[in-house]
Design a protein around this motif. Structure first.
Motif, PDB file in Angstrom:
ATOM      1  N   SER A   1       2.213  -4.074  -9.616  1.00  0.00           N
ATOM      2  CA  SER A   1       3.062  -3.621  -8.518  1.00  0.00           C
ATOM      3  C   SER A   1       2.263  -2.680  -7.643  1.00  0.00           C
ATOM      4  O   SER A   1       1.236  -2.159  -8.051  1.00  0.00           O
ATOM      5  CB  SER A   1       4.296  -2.916  -9.074  1.00  0.00           C
ATOM      6  OG  SER A   1       3.901  -1.975 -10.042  1.00  0.00           O
ATOM      7  N   GLY A   2       2.728  -2.494  -6.414  1.00  0.00           N
ATOM      8  CA  GLY A   2       2.132  -1.496  -5.526  1.00  0.00           C
ATOM      9  C   GLY A   2       0.716  -1.865  -5.117  1.00  0.00           C
ATOM     10  O   GLY A   2       0.388  -3.033  -4.935  1.00  0.00           O
ATOM     11  N   PRO A   3      -0.154  -0.865  -4.969  1.00  0.00           N
ATOM     12  CA  PRO A   3      -1.522  -1.147  -4.513  1.00  0.00           C
ATOM     13  C   PRO A   3      -2.283  -2.090  -5.436  1.00  0.00           C
ATOM     14  O   PRO A   3      -3.142  -2.840  -4.975  1.00  0.00           O
ATOM     15  CB  PRO A   3      -2.175   0.237  -4.477  1.00  0.00           C
ATOM     16  CG  PRO A   3      -1.054   1.172  -4.284  1.00  0.00           C
ATOM     17  CD  PRO A   3       0.112   0.576  -4.998  1.00  0.00           C
ATOM     18  N   ASP A   4      -2.010  -2.105  -6.751  1.00  0.00           N
ATOM     19  CA  ASP A   4      -2.650  -3.074  -7.657  1.00  0.00           C
ATOM     20  C   ASP A   4      -2.359  -4.493  -7.201  1.00  0.00           C
ATOM     21  O   ASP A   4      -3.241  -5.342  -7.119  1.00  0.00           O
ATOM     22  CB  ASP A   4      -2.114  -2.911  -9.082  1.00  0.00           C
ATOM     23  CG  ASP A   4      -2.846  -1.841  -9.847  1.00  0.00           C
ATOM     24  OD1 ASP A   4      -2.283  -1.346 -10.836  1.00  0.00           O
ATOM     25  OD2 ASP A   4      -3.976  -1.508  -9.466  1.00  0.00           O
TER      26      ASP A   4
ATOM     27  N   LEU B   1      -4.279  -5.332  -4.121  1.00  0.00           N
ATOM     28  CA  LEU B   1      -5.674  -5.697  -4.386  1.00  0.00           C
ATOM     29  C   LEU B   1      -5.773  -7.128  -4.893  1.00  0.00           C
ATOM     30  O   LEU B   1      -6.696  -7.869  -4.521  1.00  0.00           O
ATOM     31  CB  LEU B   1      -6.288  -4.744  -5.415  1.00  0.00           C
ATOM     32  CG  LEU B   1      -6.673  -3.364  -4.904  1.00  0.00           C
ATOM     33  CD1 LEU B   1      -7.147  -2.504  -6.055  1.00  0.00           C
ATOM     34  CD2 LEU B   1      -7.736  -3.450  -3.843  1.00  0.00           C
TER      35      LEU B   1
ATOM     36  N   PHE C   1       0.831  -1.217   0.000  1.00  0.00           N
ATOM     37  CA  PHE C   1       0.000   0.000   0.000  1.00  0.00           C
ATOM     38  C   PHE C   1       0.855   1.252   0.000  1.00  0.00           C
ATOM     39  O   PHE C   1       0.460   2.283  -0.531  1.00  0.00           O
ATOM     40  CB  PHE C   1      -0.915   0.028   1.220  1.00  0.00           C
ATOM     41  CG  PHE C   1      -2.128  -0.862   1.102  1.00  0.00           C
ATOM     42  CD1 PHE C   1      -2.618  -1.506   2.216  1.00  0.00           C
ATOM     43  CD2 PHE C   1      -2.760  -1.049  -0.102  1.00  0.00           C
ATOM     44  CE1 PHE C   1      -3.725  -2.333   2.129  1.00  0.00           C
ATOM     45  CE2 PHE C   1      -3.866  -1.870  -0.206  1.00  0.00           C
ATOM     46  CZ  PHE C   1      -4.350  -2.515   0.920  1.00  0.00           C
ATOM     47  N   ARG C   2       2.051   1.158   0.614  1.00  0.00           N
ATOM     48  CA  ARG C   2       2.888   2.365   0.713  1.00  0.00           C
ATOM     49  C   ARG C   2       3.574   2.688  -0.584  1.00  0.00           C
ATOM     50  O   ARG C   2       4.065   3.796  -0.771  1.00  0.00           O
ATOM     51  CB  ARG C   2       3.951   2.162   1.793  1.00  0.00           C
ATOM     52  CG  ARG C   2       3.410   2.283   3.181  1.00  0.00           C
ATOM     53  CD  ARG C   2       4.445   2.914   4.103  1.00  0.00           C
ATOM     54  NE  ARG C   2       4.188   2.441   5.445  1.00  0.00           N
ATOM     55  CZ  ARG C   2       4.955   1.564   6.091  1.00  0.00           C
ATOM     56  NH1 ARG C   2       6.055   1.122   5.532  1.00  0.00           N
ATOM     57  NH2 ARG C   2       4.629   1.149   7.292  1.00  0.00           N
ATOM     58  N   LYS C   3       3.643   1.692  -1.518  1.00  0.00           N
ATOM     59  CA  LYS C   3       4.438   1.928  -2.724  1.00  0.00           C
ATOM     60  C   LYS C   3       3.627   2.562  -3.829  1.00  0.00           C
ATOM     61  O   LYS C   3       2.401   2.619  -3.776  1.00  0.00           O
ATOM     62  CB  LYS C   3       4.966   0.586  -3.245  1.00  0.00           C
ATOM     63  CG  LYS C   3       5.991  -0.053  -2.362  1.00  0.00           C
ATOM     64  CD  LYS C   3       6.606  -1.236  -3.070  1.00  0.00           C
ATOM     65  CE  LYS C   3       7.733  -1.763  -2.232  1.00  0.00           C
ATOM     66  NZ  LYS C   3       8.565  -2.691  -2.973  1.00  0.00           N
ATOM     67  N   GLY C   4       4.332   3.036  -4.855  1.00  0.00           N
ATOM     68  CA  GLY C   4       3.691   3.456  -6.095  1.00  0.00           C
ATOM     69  C   GLY C   4       3.727   2.294  -7.065  1.00  0.00           C
ATOM     70  O   GLY C   4       3.970   1.164  -6.678  1.00  0.00           O
ATOM     71  N   SER C   5       3.503   2.589  -8.339  1.00  0.00           N
ATOM     72  CA  SER C   5       3.470   1.502  -9.317  1.00  0.00           C
ATOM     73  C   SER C   5       4.305   1.832 -10.527  1.00  0.00           C
ATOM     74  O   SER C   5       4.498   3.004 -10.866  1.00  0.00           O
ATOM     75  CB  SER C   5       2.048   1.240  -9.800  1.00  0.00           C
ATOM     76  OG  SER C   5       1.380   0.415  -8.923  1.00  0.00           O
TER      77      SER C   5
END
Lengths: 658, 305
Positions: free
Chosen positions: B215-218, B221, B47-51
């Protein structure tokens, strides 16, 4: 009131015929011809739709008869089933006409285009009259007009040999089917002595069985039931795309209409009828989607997918017929309602898919799936609507394909309550419907994934652009209708049951049950859509103030990727087609290097349709060899031909007077 | 009220259980293993990362995680966890829910094909094939339950008038269902022997390779969706194995989560004991579960009239 409705219906048919004739007069001005044609046809179809909606509120059915040549009476009756089948006709055809503005873009073909428009409108009018024909002669007349006008439509590009072959094959199957249908009518006539359909309930039961099976095969060749579907995968790629949309979306449903109408008219309750229809439905569904997986020509793939959906429609009808035989009102009602709703749904999403395929082929110049790719970014509207159509045809919520499949499942589960062959058939039906659904989503992820997603595999795909407004508008309308039917299913489920309301043979399902099912389905699809939007909002929140960068796809350590290393359609479907090996024969031609130095090699693989190879090897070739032996009669000598005529007349005179 | 509490606890606790699998596998390998809350730490990290998005992908790439997560949430809303009435329920909801899961699979596959990578295409082809076969098994189970119960809804299966349990009529047939459902669970959730979730060789992956580019929030999910899906299948198995009394309400929860933990431990033991099957043997594995349930359905012809 009834006369007014009838008159306005005939007026709309007349407008459509006029719309077909106008292009012949104005064909020298190409753009004007197209605009006139589209507007007149659209006015005719919309007034037809308006007539249906005003006639539905009036419960009595409409009758009309016309003495033709003072010898035969052509009589037409419109009842609820007719009105339901008129819906796809008047809905899809104007959209296909609008699309033709973009598709027919070469002014040097304007005369050919005008003729195509004439036959299109003849097709529309004859299909509308097929749904209403109540007399054997009338039915035969409009059925033949429908077959012949669609033959001329398929032959638009008659210079190309595959088109001519496809046209001949289609005509052959259409006429063979008509032969079987008229044979069935003949048997009815021999028992009742009347040309009217309503007398057919009086014939003995054994005759009813024979009549139904003959007519089932005859109508089945029009509808595209396995193994009589062979003309479909040839005719649809050959015809112009909006004609394929009309044929696949609407015309093959006339075969289904014939089967249903004959079943209701005969009033037979033999369970073997339902069992046969269900088994043919399962076979068509499974093998149709299997061959669709094996094909790499996008329109041929969609044609086999039509065979699959006709299979699903027949499964619904078969379950309904078994329900009638077992005296289970819910099974009968929901089976037929699922069948009817899938007719409507399939006409919407299959037309959408064919229009999209046509746009792709027009803009890239190729119909091979393995030469396309990355079109979602270059043709965004075509891609998004095609994606909507693909999700619908796979029967996934929240789109409309799921609603009709749910009704068929519901009916099939009712059949599990018994302990005889009905339970086994219902079990096979449910499992095959599940497998068909899974394979359909497999097939359409292949089409969407290989054609629209990924990287373009050839230069032609890289240069593609979006078509004009006339291409986009019909596709967007159809895609939105798919979603609307999915989110507001209750009204459409009631519409499907309404199509059965005039059938005296079926007892009516409890209206409350229909409403409950409709509202439950609405809850399911709307909840799914709601949760989707909620997760979408959560994702937007999570991505606030986050760094988003772009890069290339992770190549798993491979440093020089090209577009050709992507998965192709053939490789994607290979494992599952191989799994069904006796039914889907993969033929590979592989010429390998034999000498030391590199030279030209060939690899080709194709999936063969066993119906086509079977009829070819079992029927066509032996017949050709046998008839080849009689070649000596055709020697070309005119004098001997006249001699044949004299000999024949002499023999006939001898036979008559001795 | 109880329904909302139960679903809330389920949605929050679902990431806890895959940690049990990892602990069991580590224990049987003689290692200490990651902490039990490992999946929560993973989610927070993601959740803390970007993509990073590939230039090849389009909007379909984003739909994959969204639809699969939505599907996972939806199916838990209809399920009577610990025999507490679910938030929603209607006759025929099982059909809607399994098709919602199939929609999640459709978009995951489309997202994988969107990247234009051959490995993702390979994984997509395998997933589509095995998923279709697993659907056939699941529908066979639905047919058996309809024969036993006349119900087409999860709450009617387990909280209705004649709930399905090992102690009910025709309970012995449920043994076949338990084995078959366990095999389907392993297939649908990409566990050994169908797919090894711990492998790092892309050529051998099925599910993992399809989500390789996210990557990241994707990715978070996607992981959440897979946790919910595994939770659902384990809950399904739990309610079949262990009969619950609907009137006991929230008291059932500790027993329910205890049995769930046992099932996850069984998954861990299976993963440690078996090697993954060769790819061409996986269809046979899945179809075995299908045959078991079809056999059970035919047996019902004998003693359910």
């Amino acid at each position: 009131m009834r006369l007014l409705v009838l008159n306005s219906f005939l007026l709309s048919l007349a407008i459509i015929v006029a719309g077909g004739v106008i292009p012949l007069l104005t064909y020298r001005r190409f753009v004007l011809t197209k605009c006139l044609y589209i507007s007149v046809t659209a006015i005719g179809c919309i007034s037809g739709l308006y007539t249906i909606s005003s006639a539905v509120s009036d419960p009595a059915s409409l009758d009309w008869s016309w003495p033709w040549l003072h010898l035969f009476t052509l009589s037409f009756t419109f009842d609820s089933l007719s009105f339901f089948f008129l819906l796809p006709i008047f809905l899809i055809c104007p959209l296909a006409a609008i699309y033709s503005f973009f598709y027919f873009d070469r002014a040097e073909n304007s005369f050919r285009t005008a003729i195509s428009y004439l036959f299109t409108n003849l097709l529309i009018v004859s299909m509308a009259l097929v749904t209403a024909a109540s007399n054997m002669l009338t039915f035969a007349l409009v059925w033949e007009v429908m077959s012949i006008s669609s033959y001329f439509l398929v032959m638009y590009d008659y210079e190309k040999k595959p088109t001519r072959t496809a046209g001949y094959l289609y005509l052959l199957f259409a006429q063979a089917g008509a032969l079987l249908i008229f044979a069935a009518f003949g048997i009815i006539f021999s028992h009742t002595g009347s040309l009217d359909f309503s007398q057919a309930t009086a014939i003995p039961d054994s005759a009813k069985l024979l009549v139904f099976f003959l007519a089932f095969l005859g109508f089945g060749s029009k509808a595209g039931i396995f193994p009589l579907h062979i003309w479909l995968p040839h005719a649809h790629p050959a015809a112009p795309s909006h004609i394929s949309a009309i044929m696949s979306g609407v015309m093959i449903k006339m075969g289904i209409y014939g089967i249903l109408r004959l079943y209701f008219v005969l009033g037979a309750t033999d369970i073997r009828i339902g069992q046969t229809v269900l088994i043919f439905g399962m076979i068509s569904g499974l093998l149709g989607v299997l061959y669709a997986l094996g094909k790499t020509n996008i329109k041929r793939l969609l044609a086999y997918s039509s065979v699959e959906n006709i299979g699903i429609i027949l499964m619904g009808a078969g379950i309904g017929m078994i329900g009638v035989a077992q005296d289970n009102i819910i099974m009968a009602g929901f089976g037929f309602a699922g069948c009817l709703l899938h007719v409507l749904n399939h006409s919407i999403f299959k037309s959408l898919l064919f229009l999209g395929a046509g746009a792709v082929i027009k803009k890239t110049g190729t119909s091979q799936v393995d030469q396309l790719g990355g079109l979602m970014k270059r043709m965004p509207f075509a891609g998004k609507t095609f994606l909507a159509g693909s999700v619908s045809i796979s029967g996934l919520p929240p789109f409309n394909g799921f609603i009709s499949e749910f009704l068929v499942y519901f009916a099939a589960f009712q059949g599990l309550k018994y302990t005889n062959s009905t339970m086994l058939l219902s079990m096979m039906a449910i499992i095959s419907l599940a497998v068909i659904g899974g394979l359909a989503s497999f097939c359409f992820t292949k089409v969407v994934g290989i054609v629209f997603l990924g990287e373009p595999r050839t230069e032609m795909a890289r240069q593609a652009t979006e078509g004009g407004m006339f291409m986009v508008m019909p596709m967007v309308f159809l895609a939105v209708s798919c979603l609307v039917i999915g989110i507001f299913p209750a009204g459409f489920v009631e519409l499907a049951f309404g199509g059965l309301s005039d059938i005296a043979f079926l007892r009516q399902v409890d209206a409350e049950l229909i409403q409950t099912i409709g509202s439950n389905l609405a809850l399911g699809t709307r909840l799914f859509l709601g949760i989707f939007f909620f997760v979408f909002l959560c994702r937007k929140l999570l991505y606030r103030r986050k760094e988003i960068t772009a890069g290339s796809t992770w190549g798993c350590g491979f440093t020089r990727p090209t577009t050709r290393i992507q998965y192709t359609g053939t490789s994607y479907a290979r494992s599952v087609v191989d799994f069904f090996r006796p039914f889907a024969i993969i033929r590979e031609t592989d010429i390998r290097l034999k000498k030391i130095f590199p030279e030209r090699t060939v690899f080709e693989n194709r999936v063969d349709d066993i119906a086509e190879t079977g009829i070819n090897r079992g029927l066509a070739l032996p017949l050709l060899i046998l008839l080849g032996k009689l070649r000596w009669i055709q020697h070309g000598n005119v004098q001997l031909y006249i001699g044949y005529i004299i000999v024949a007349i002499l023999i006939l005179l001898l036979v008559l007077f001795i | 009220m109880e329904s909302f509490l139960s679903i809330g606890i389920a949605l929050l606790s679902a990431p806890f259980f895959p940690g049990i699998i990892l602990k069991v596998k580590a224990f049987l390998a003689g290692k200490k293993g990651p902490p039990l809350l490992i999946k929560y730490y993973t989610l927070i990290k993601l959740f803390r990362k970007g993509s990073v998005y590939s230039t090849t992908t389009s909007f379909v790439f984003i739909f994959g995680p969204l639809v699969s997560c939505a599907g996972g949430v939806m199916i838990l809303l209809f399920f009577p966890l610990a025999a507490i009435a679910p938030v929603f329920s209607f006759h025929g909801d099982v059909l809607v829910l399994f098709y919602v899961l199939a929609a999640g699979r459709f978009f995951t596959i489309a997202a994988a094909l969107d990247t234009g990578s051959p490995f993702q295409g390979m994984g997509a082809a395998r997933e589509a094939f095995f998923g279709t076969l697993a659907e056939a098994s699941i529908f066979a189970i639905l047919i058996l339950f309809y024969r036993m119960n006349g119900a087409l809804s999860f709450s009617d299966y387990f909280i209705g008038t004649t709930p399905i349990s090992l102690t009910g009529p025709a309970g012995a047939l449920l043994l076949l269902v338990i084995v078959a459902l366990f095999m389907v669970l392993l297939t649908e959730n990409s566990r050994v022997p169908v797919d090894d979730p711990a492998t790092h060789l892309e050529l051998t992956m099925i599910h993992e390779v399809m989500i390789l580019d996210h990557s990241g929030p994707d990715l978070a999910l996607i992981e959440i969706g897979s946790f919910y899906k595994l939770f659902f299948y384990s809950a399904f198995l739990t309610l079949i194995i262990c009969p619950f009394n609907p009137s006991a309400g929230l008291v059932n929860l500790p027993i329910f989560y205890g049995v769930m933990a046992l099932i996850y431990m069984a998954i861990g033991v299976t993963e440690s004991m078996m090697a993954r099957l060769r790819m061409n043997l996986v269809p046979k594995f899945v179809l075995t579960s299908n045959i078991l349930v079809v056999f059970a359905v035919i047996l019902t012809m004998g003693f359910i009239k």
